[in-house]
Design a protein around this motif. Structure first.
Motif, PDB file in Angstrom:
ATOM      1  N   THR A 186     -28.510 -37.400 -15.987  1.00  0.00           N
ATOM      2  CA  THR A 186     -28.431 -36.321 -15.009  1.00  0.00           C
ATOM      3  C   THR A 186     -27.561 -36.773 -13.846  1.00  0.00           C
ATOM      4  OG1 THR A 186     -30.648 -35.554 -15.591  1.00  0.00           O
ATOM      5  CG2 THR A 186     -29.759 -34.847 -13.459  1.00  0.00           C
ATOM      6  N   ARG A 187     -26.560 -35.982 -13.531  1.00  0.00           N
ATOM      7  CA  ARG A 187     -25.705 -36.302 -12.379  1.00  0.00           C
ATOM      8  C   ARG A 187     -26.228 -35.556 -11.156  1.00  0.00           C
ATOM      9  NH1 ARG A 187     -19.168 -36.362 -12.514  1.00  0.00           N
ATOM     10  NH2 ARG A 187     -19.719 -37.985 -14.008  1.00  0.00           N
ATOM     11  N   VAL A 188     -26.521 -36.299 -10.108  1.00  0.00           N
ATOM     12  CA  VAL A 188     -27.016 -35.716  -8.863  1.00  0.00           C
ATOM     13  C   VAL A 188     -25.966 -35.903  -7.776  1.00  0.00           C
ATOM     14  CG1 VAL A 188     -28.843 -35.718  -7.137  1.00  0.00           C
ATOM     15  CG2 VAL A 188     -29.390 -36.269  -9.512  1.00  0.00           C
TER      16      VAL A 188
ATOM     17  N   LEU B 209     -35.966 -36.893  -6.829  1.00  0.00           N
ATOM     18  CA  LEU B 209     -34.801 -37.045  -7.700  1.00  0.00           C
ATOM     19  C   LEU B 209     -35.218 -37.334  -9.135  1.00  0.00           C
ATOM     20  CD1 LEU B 209     -32.450 -39.075  -5.330  1.00  0.00           C
ATOM     21  CD2 LEU B 209     -32.326 -36.642  -5.902  1.00  0.00           C
ATOM     22  N   GLU B 210     -36.254 -38.134  -9.302  1.00  0.00           N
ATOM     23  CA  GLU B 210     -36.731 -38.412 -10.653  1.00  0.00           C
ATOM     24  C   GLU B 210     -37.288 -37.146 -11.312  1.00  0.00           C
ATOM     25  OE1 GLU B 210     -36.351 -41.175 -12.515  1.00  0.00           O
ATOM     26  OE2 GLU B 210     -35.131 -41.941 -10.860  1.00  0.00           O
ATOM     27  N   ALA B 211     -37.911 -36.278 -10.525  1.00  0.00           N
ATOM     28  CA  ALA B 211     -38.379 -35.004 -11.066  1.00  0.00           C
ATOM     29  C   ALA B 211     -37.204 -34.141 -11.524  1.00  0.00           C
ATOM     30  CB  ALA B 211     -39.212 -34.260 -10.024  1.00  0.00           C
TER      31      ALA B 211
ATOM     32  N   ASP C 129     -32.837 -42.269 -18.494  1.00  0.00           N
ATOM     33  CA  ASP C 129     -34.186 -42.771 -18.749  1.00  0.00           C
ATOM     34  C   ASP C 129     -34.293 -44.260 -18.467  1.00  0.00           C
ATOM     35  OD1 ASP C 129     -34.987 -40.264 -19.494  1.00  0.00           O
ATOM     36  OD2 ASP C 129     -34.814 -40.639 -21.653  1.00  0.00           O
ATOM     37  N   ASP C 130     -33.228 -44.994 -18.744  1.00  0.00           N
ATOM     38  CA  ASP C 130     -33.289 -46.449 -18.578  1.00  0.00           C
ATOM     39  C   ASP C 130     -32.034 -47.021 -17.936  1.00  0.00           C
ATOM     40  OD1 ASP C 130     -31.570 -45.989 -20.650  1.00  0.00           O
ATOM     41  OD2 ASP C 130     -32.725 -47.077 -22.166  1.00  0.00           O
TER      42      ASP C 130
END
Length: 200
Positions: free
Chosen positions: A2-4, A131-133, A184-185
């Motif tokens: 995911t790019r934030v 952000l993790e959500a 994820d990792d």
């Protein structure tokens, strides 16, 4: 991944002179409105799946031109709020320079709270959990998060492995973009404090 795209709100009349904190009614000034429009232009054409923002006026006003251009709604999210500055909210920064608690807050952010407010660690945890959500909600998508300088700085520091007591080495300017990819990792920091679109 995911790019934030972490975006600090554009300028207000308080930027650089006062701790606006969570005070209501602080919107963008003329320069800030121009910055927000230019920022929307820089993001045009990117495959942005969602736009999230701190619920404060200045962040929502920064997000608004982006949302309008992309035809999306801005989603307010309290995870991305400004630090709770407590008794310092609305105070002039120059007037706090002789305050021992304020000096300690800036010297050891990992251990010193704002007077009557929160610890930087709390703000960092809010940002990272938020952000993790988003990572789980938007796998393999690009999302925008419009927030505030110190919380964005704290999030970048977390993902870069930089201790909070050294996070002042990072600069997060108004209307800047810091781009991070979250997997994820794995984590990739693509840009920090970009004001010209080199990360796109």
């Amino acid at each position: 991944m995911t790019r934030v795209l972490l975006i600090r709100h554009a300028t207000t009349e308080a930027t650089g002179t006062h701790l606006a904190g969570r005070a209501a009614g602080i919107g963008l000034d003329g320069q800030g409105r121009r910055q927000a429009q230019a920022l929307a232009g820089r993001l045009a054409g990117l495959p942005i799946a969602a736009i999230y923002s701190s619920p404060l006026q200045r962040t929502l006003e920064t997000a608004e031109p982006i949302a309008r251009l992309l035809g999306r709604e801005t989603i307010p999210c309290e995870d991305f709020l400004e630090i709770e500055f407590g008794e310092w909210t609305g105070r002039a920064i120059a007037g706090l320079e002789d305050d021992a608690a304020f000096r300690r807050f800036n010297a050891v952010r990992s251990r010193a709270p704002a007077a009557g407010g929160e610890y930087m660690l709390q703000a960092q945890a809010r940002m990272v959990l938020g952000l993790e959500a988003l990572r789980l909600r938007h796998p393999r998508q690009t999302v925008v998060v419009v927030g505030h300088g110190d919380p964005i700085k704290a999030a970048v520091a977390y993902y870069a492995g930089i201790p909070l007591d050294l996070f002042h080495r990072l600069e997060i300017d108004p209307a800047s973009v810091s781009a991070i990819e979250l997997g994820d990792d794995a984590v990739r920091i693509l840009a920090v404090n970009d004001t010209g679109g080199a990360w796109a």
